[in-house]
Design a protein around this motif. Structure first.
Motif, PDB file in Angstrom:
ATOM      1  N   PHE A   5       0.823  -1.201   0.000  1.00  0.00           N
ATOM      2  CA  PHE A   5       0.000   0.000   0.000  1.00  0.00           C
ATOM      3  C   PHE A   5       0.863   1.260   0.000  1.00  0.00           C
ATOM      4  CE2 PHE A   5      -3.729  -2.196   2.335  1.00  0.00           C
ATOM      5  CZ  PHE A   5      -4.265  -2.590   1.115  1.00  0.00           C
ATOM      6  N   PRO A   6       0.498   2.292  -0.792  1.00  0.00           N
ATOM      7  CA  PRO A   6       1.205   3.568  -0.722  1.00  0.00           C
ATOM      8  C   PRO A   6       0.704   4.451   0.408  1.00  0.00           C
ATOM      9  CG  PRO A   6      -0.452   3.655  -2.427  1.00  0.00           C
ATOM     10  CD  PRO A   6      -0.481   2.245  -1.888  1.00  0.00           C
ATOM     11  N   GLU A   7      -0.423   4.081   1.052  1.00  0.00           N
ATOM     12  CA  GLU A   7      -0.997   4.877   2.134  1.00  0.00           C
ATOM     13  C   GLU A   7      -1.815   3.968   3.037  1.00  0.00           C
ATOM     14  OE1 GLU A   7      -3.561   7.731   0.313  1.00  0.00           O
ATOM     15  OE2 GLU A   7      -4.397   6.260  -1.057  1.00  0.00           O
ATOM     16  N   ASP A   8      -2.153   4.471   4.232  1.00  0.00           N
ATOM     17  CA  ASP A   8      -2.945   3.679   5.159  1.00  0.00           C
ATOM     18  C   ASP A   8      -4.323   3.403   4.558  1.00  0.00           C
ATOM     19  OD1 ASP A   8      -0.774   4.042   6.709  1.00  0.00           O
ATOM     20  OD2 ASP A   8      -1.752   5.236   8.261  1.00  0.00           O
ATOM     21  N   LYS A   9      -4.809   2.180   4.740  1.00  0.00           N
ATOM     22  CA  LYS A   9      -6.059   1.759   4.126  1.00  0.00           C
ATOM     23  C   LYS A   9      -7.059   1.297   5.176  1.00  0.00           C
ATOM     24  CE  LYS A   9      -5.049   2.029  -0.372  1.00  0.00           C
ATOM     25  NZ  LYS A   9      -5.878   2.629  -1.422  1.00  0.00           N
ATOM     26  N   VAL A  10      -8.350   1.502   4.862  1.00  0.00           N
ATOM     27  CA  VAL A  10      -9.444   1.082   5.733  1.00  0.00           C
ATOM     28  C   VAL A  10     -10.011  -0.225   5.185  1.00  0.00           C
ATOM     29  CG1 VAL A  10     -11.694   1.685   6.675  1.00  0.00           C
ATOM     30  CG2 VAL A  10      -9.983   3.473   6.319  1.00  0.00           C
ATOM     31  N   ILE A  11      -9.958  -1.283   5.987  1.00  0.00           N
ATOM     32  CA  ILE A  11     -10.381  -2.608   5.538  1.00  0.00           C
ATOM     33  C   ILE A  11     -11.580  -3.066   6.371  1.00  0.00           C
ATOM     34  CG2 ILE A  11      -9.700  -5.029   5.308  1.00  0.00           C
ATOM     35  CD1 ILE A  11      -6.877  -4.128   4.825  1.00  0.00           C
ATOM     36  N   PRO A  12     -12.699  -3.382   5.724  1.00  0.00           N
ATOM     37  CA  PRO A  12     -13.881  -3.853   6.474  1.00  0.00           C
ATOM     38  C   PRO A  12     -13.581  -5.153   7.201  1.00  0.00           C
ATOM     39  CG  PRO A  12     -14.449  -3.302   4.192  1.00  0.00           C
ATOM     40  CD  PRO A  12     -12.954  -3.317   4.278  1.00  0.00           C
ATOM     41  N   ILE A  13     -14.152  -5.276   8.380  1.00  0.00           N
ATOM     42  CA  ILE A  13     -13.885  -6.467   9.186  1.00  0.00           C
ATOM     43  C   ILE A  13     -14.499  -7.707   8.546  1.00  0.00           C
ATOM     44  CG2 ILE A  13     -15.908  -6.411  10.700  1.00  0.00           C
ATOM     45  CD1 ILE A  13     -12.255  -6.964  11.821  1.00  0.00           C
ATOM     46  N   ASP A  14     -15.519  -7.529   7.704  1.00  0.00           N
ATOM     47  CA  ASP A  14     -16.176  -8.700   7.135  1.00  0.00           C
ATOM     48  C   ASP A  14     -15.365  -9.367   6.019  1.00  0.00           C
ATOM     49  OD1 ASP A  14     -16.551  -6.886   5.101  1.00  0.00           O
ATOM     50  OD2 ASP A  14     -18.722  -6.799   5.277  1.00  0.00           O
ATOM     51  N   ASP A  52     -11.528 -13.635  -2.168  1.00  0.00           N
ATOM     52  CA  ASP A  52     -12.011 -12.820  -3.287  1.00  0.00           C
ATOM     53  C   ASP A  52     -11.785 -11.324  -3.111  1.00  0.00           C
ATOM     54  OD1 ASP A  52     -12.905 -15.159  -4.461  1.00  0.00           O
ATOM     55  OD2 ASP A  52     -14.855 -15.037  -3.461  1.00  0.00           O
ATOM     56  N   VAL A  53     -10.972 -10.937  -2.165  1.00  0.00           N
ATOM     57  CA  VAL A  53     -10.777  -9.512  -1.872  1.00  0.00           C
ATOM     58  C   VAL A  53      -9.738  -8.904  -2.812  1.00  0.00           C
ATOM     59  CG1 VAL A  53      -9.904  -7.893  -0.157  1.00  0.00           C
ATOM     60  CG2 VAL A  53     -11.457  -9.707   0.528  1.00  0.00           C
ATOM     61  N   ASP A  54     -10.091  -7.745  -3.385  1.00  0.00           N
ATOM     62  CA  ASP A  54      -9.150  -6.971  -4.196  1.00  0.00           C
ATOM     63  C   ASP A  54      -8.642  -5.810  -3.348  1.00  0.00           C
ATOM     64  OD1 ASP A  54      -7.706  -5.528  -6.001  1.00  0.00           O
ATOM     65  OD2 ASP A  54      -9.422  -4.934  -7.252  1.00  0.00           O
ATOM     66  N   PRO A  55      -7.394  -5.838  -2.877  1.00  0.00           N
ATOM     67  CA  PRO A  55      -6.882  -4.790  -1.984  1.00  0.00           C
ATOM     68  C   PRO A  55      -6.934  -3.380  -2.591  1.00  0.00           C
ATOM     69  CG  PRO A  55      -5.409  -6.675  -2.009  1.00  0.00           C
ATOM     70  CD  PRO A  55      -6.392  -6.884  -3.122  1.00  0.00           C
TER      71      PRO A  55
END
Length: 219
Positions: A44-53, A68-71
């Motif tokens: 990641f180039p910056e901090d990211k918000v990732i859903p808990i689900d 199936d997650v696309d970061p």
């Protein structure tokens, strides 16, 4: 049960390292953890918000995301917007514009035409991509018993598979830090600066040290 720890490293299903947990996003009323904020890593180039689900598994040391997650679709934790401001000023030479903001532009109107003088500045507006009512907990904030007695510092949050917090894990500042798993129903208030308990210090001291091999029950 899931453990969300500040030191946990986050990986995709393809074993790509995204970074480490930096904040835990929780609704202070429902005690539901909705997201984690992942600190910059190689991916990641910056901090990211990732859903808990989209979290498949989570231990103290490692968090694995679903297959199936696309970061790339995760939003940044902080977004910066530059909003122009215009305010009239009087008898100020163009060279003095820098006193009014980091990005000044001074306009005097067409040559020979009387006009008001304006300076345009840019104001930075910071937005966080988390739910409006949510609190972004930073591990390390103080945890206080009644009477504002500090009983430790937040280390991690234990939650169910659907994101409901059941316990917070704290550690004291001793030479050999003792970790305790505090039931979430002992928590009276949650803010970004501190967590306040509704119990006395003695009740916290009476809890046996936390053993990650024996996750506490959600009941």
């Amino acid at each position: 049960m899931l453990e969300v720890n500040e030191n946990a490293r986050v990986f995709t299903a393809h074993d790509e390292h995204l970074g480490k947990v930096d904040h835990i996003v929780i609704d202070p009323l429902t005690r539901m953890v909705s997201h984690i904020v992942v600190r910059k890593g190689i991916f990641f180039p910056e901090d990211k918000v990732i859903p808990i689900d989209v979290v498949a598994t989570a231990t103290e040391e490692r968090i694995n995301l679903d297959q199936d997650v696309d970061p790339d679709r995760f939003p940044p934790f902080l977004e910066y917007h530059y909003v122009p401001l215009e305010e009239p000023i009087e008898d100020v030479p163009a060279s003095a514009g820098t006193a009014h903001g980091p990005f000044p532009f001074v306009w005097y109107g067409p040559y020979g035409v009387a006009s008001p003088t304006y300076e345009t500045t840019m104001r930075t507006v910071t937005e966080r991509n988390i739910p409006d009512r949510a609190v972004a907990l930073k591990p390390g904030i103080p945890v206080l018993a009644t009477g504002r007695r500090e009983v430790g510092r937040l280390e991690e949050v234990i939650l169910t598979d659907i994101g409901l917090a059941t316990h917070i894990v704290i550690s004291d500042d001793g030479f050999n830090p003792v970790r305790k798993a505090i039931p979430i129903n002992w928590v009276d208030a949650i803010s970004e600066n501190e967590i306040r308990l509704g119990v006395v210090e003695h009740m916290v001291q009476s809890i046996k040290p936390y053993d990650p091999a024996e996750l506490p029950s959600a009941d």
